[in-house]
Write a protein that holds these residues in place. Structure first.
Motif, short mmCIF file in Angstrom:
data_model
loop_
_atom_site.label_atom_id
_atom_site.label_comp_id
_atom_site.label_asym_id
_atom_site.label_seq_id
_atom_site.Cartn_x
_atom_site.Cartn_y
_atom_site.Cartn_z
N ALA A 342 -42.79 -45.78 4.79
CA ALA A 342 -41.42 -46.21 4.46
C ALA A 342 -40.41 -45.49 5.35
N ALA A 343 -40.63 -44.20 5.59
CA ALA A 343 -39.71 -43.43 6.43
C ALA A 343 -39.74 -43.95 7.87
N ASP A 346 -37.87 -47.27 7.99
CA ASP A 346 -36.43 -47.03 7.91
C ASP A 346 -35.87 -46.58 9.26
N GLN A 347 -36.60 -45.65 9.89
CA GLN A 347 -36.17 -45.13 11.19
C GLN A 347 -36.21 -46.24 12.24
N MET A 350 -33.43 -49.01 12.13
CA MET A 350 -32.10 -48.54 12.52
C MET A 350 -31.99 -48.28 14.02
N LEU A 361 -31.76 -56.11 6.93
CA LEU A 361 -32.30 -54.76 6.81
C LEU A 361 -33.13 -54.62 5.54
N ALA A 365 -38.00 -53.84 2.53
CA ALA A 365 -38.45 -53.41 1.21
C ALA A 365 -39.62 -54.25 0.73
#
Ligand SMILES: [Fe+2]
Length: 369
Positions: A342-343, A346-347, A350, A361, A365
């Motif tokens: 997940a991290a 997310d990175q 972006m 975005l 999820a």
């Protein structure tokens, strides 16, 4: 809405087309930039002989995934040639062609410093090349011969830099499938998967257009059909020709869209695990594909043209294709538990490449495998 497609590279494609290199260079001074194994693979002798007295030297120190230290070493050798070359021939895969692009914009200490600033700050390189760049790819995958950007790594700082701008378009590209015939299995696989990633990333991309779509669909269909067969018959020139054509089409497609989420995800795996670019940017393609379905009807149509009906099975088919080639497609196989995955997502979303992904975005999820 009007669409625009632009690519200024003079592309020559076909078996034996690299033999026209000497004629294209003419009586201008030139240098060949290549990789250490080029001589062993028999790629260098004919080239060196054909260029004759025009050749100022062969710089063969370009490693895979070059970093800023490598760039400076090669640049030092470049500026210590007897005279500044009028033509730089980049003979190799993406690492060689990307290095040549950076070197061509830096003919003095001042310009090298400027180029490094552009590299580390992501500023566009506007100045025209100080010499003509002729890209001669020896792998079917990178697409760098028809794009205006280059990837250089900073392994000490664990960073990936992208040099970009109008000065980075090669003037010419000689795409000769025969040059990839001796390509070892691991490089053939990684390169082929990189080009598949380029094709798909051009489709689920905010900058897609009808011209890049046509190229990307044709490229992806060809790669899905040809790459598994080629991996069992590496010397097959007909299959090599099909893959070279597909990689070129994928390169042309993403030359106008840039890459997207799968490439954004890949950089951490290359920096952290040293995973080859092609594997790093393809293992997650099924997960990204799952997130791309249903976002836009025209995208679904392109993906259906590649994967067939029902489209809901597309990610399963792509996962099976990759698994069949020995590529693990789960994040956990690369050491990411669910929190780390997940991290990473997310990175990635972006980052500049991640922002090219068509999905909202929040689409990240949605669970992927
Ligand atoms: Fe790539």
């Amino acid at each position: 809405m009007a669409a625009r497609f632009h690519n200024p590279v003079d592309v020559r494609f076909g078996l034996g087309v690299s033999a026209s290199l000497a004629e294209l260079v003419g009586d201008r001074s030139c240098v060949v930039l290549t990789f250490a194994e080029a001589g062993y693979l028999g790629l260098l002798n004919t080239t060196v002989e054909s260029l004759g007295g025009c050749l100022l030297g062969v710089l063969d120190q370009v490693p895979a995934n070059p970093d800023v230290q490598d760039l400076e070493t090669i640049w030092q050798a470049f500026i210590h040639l007897d005279q500044p070359p009028q033509v730089v021939v980049a003979l190799g895969g993406g690492s060689v062609i990307d290095t040549a692009k950076a070197i061509c914009t830096a003919s003095s200490a001042q310009s090298f410093h400027q180029m490094m600033n552009h590299l580390t700050q992501g500023l566009a390189v506007e100045e025209r090349l100080t010499c003509e760049l002729v890209a001669v790819p020896t792998t079917a995958g990178t697409g760098s011969e028809v794009t205006p950007w280059a990837t250089i790594w900073d392994k000490a700082a664990q960073k990936k830099y992208s040099l970009q701008g109008p000065a980075l378009w090669p003037v010419r590209a000689l795409v000769d499938p025969r040059l990839s015939q001796g390509c070892p299995a691991s490089v053939t696989l990684s390169s082929g998967l990189d080009s598949l990633s380029h094709a798909l990333e051009a489709l689920w991309n905010r900058h897609h257009n009808p011209v890049s779509d046509a190229m990307a669909v044709e490229a992806a269909k060809t790669i899905l059909r040809v790459l598994p067969v080629l991996m069992t018959d590496l010397g097959n020139l007909g299959l090599r020709t099909e893959m070279a054509r597909a990689a070129l089409l994928a390169g042309l497609a993403f030359s106008n869209t840039k890459t997207a989420l799968a490439h954004a995800i890949s950089y951490d795996l290359t920096l952290r695990l040293g995973l080859s670019h092609g594997l790093a940017c393809s293992f997650c393609l099924p997960a990204v594909l799952e997130r791309a379905l249903g976002l836009e009807a025209s995208r679904d149509n392109c993906l259906a043209a590649i994967f067939g009906d029902p489209l809901e099975q597309a990610a399963t088919r792509l996962r099976a294709f990759l698994n069949q080639l020995g590529v693990e497609t789960s994040f956990v196989a690369y050491g990411y538990d669910s929190a780390a995955e997940a991290a990473l997502l997310d990175q990635a979303i972006m980052s500049p490449r991640g922002q090219n992904f068509l999905g909202p975005l929040g689409s990240l999820a949605r669970s992927g495998r």
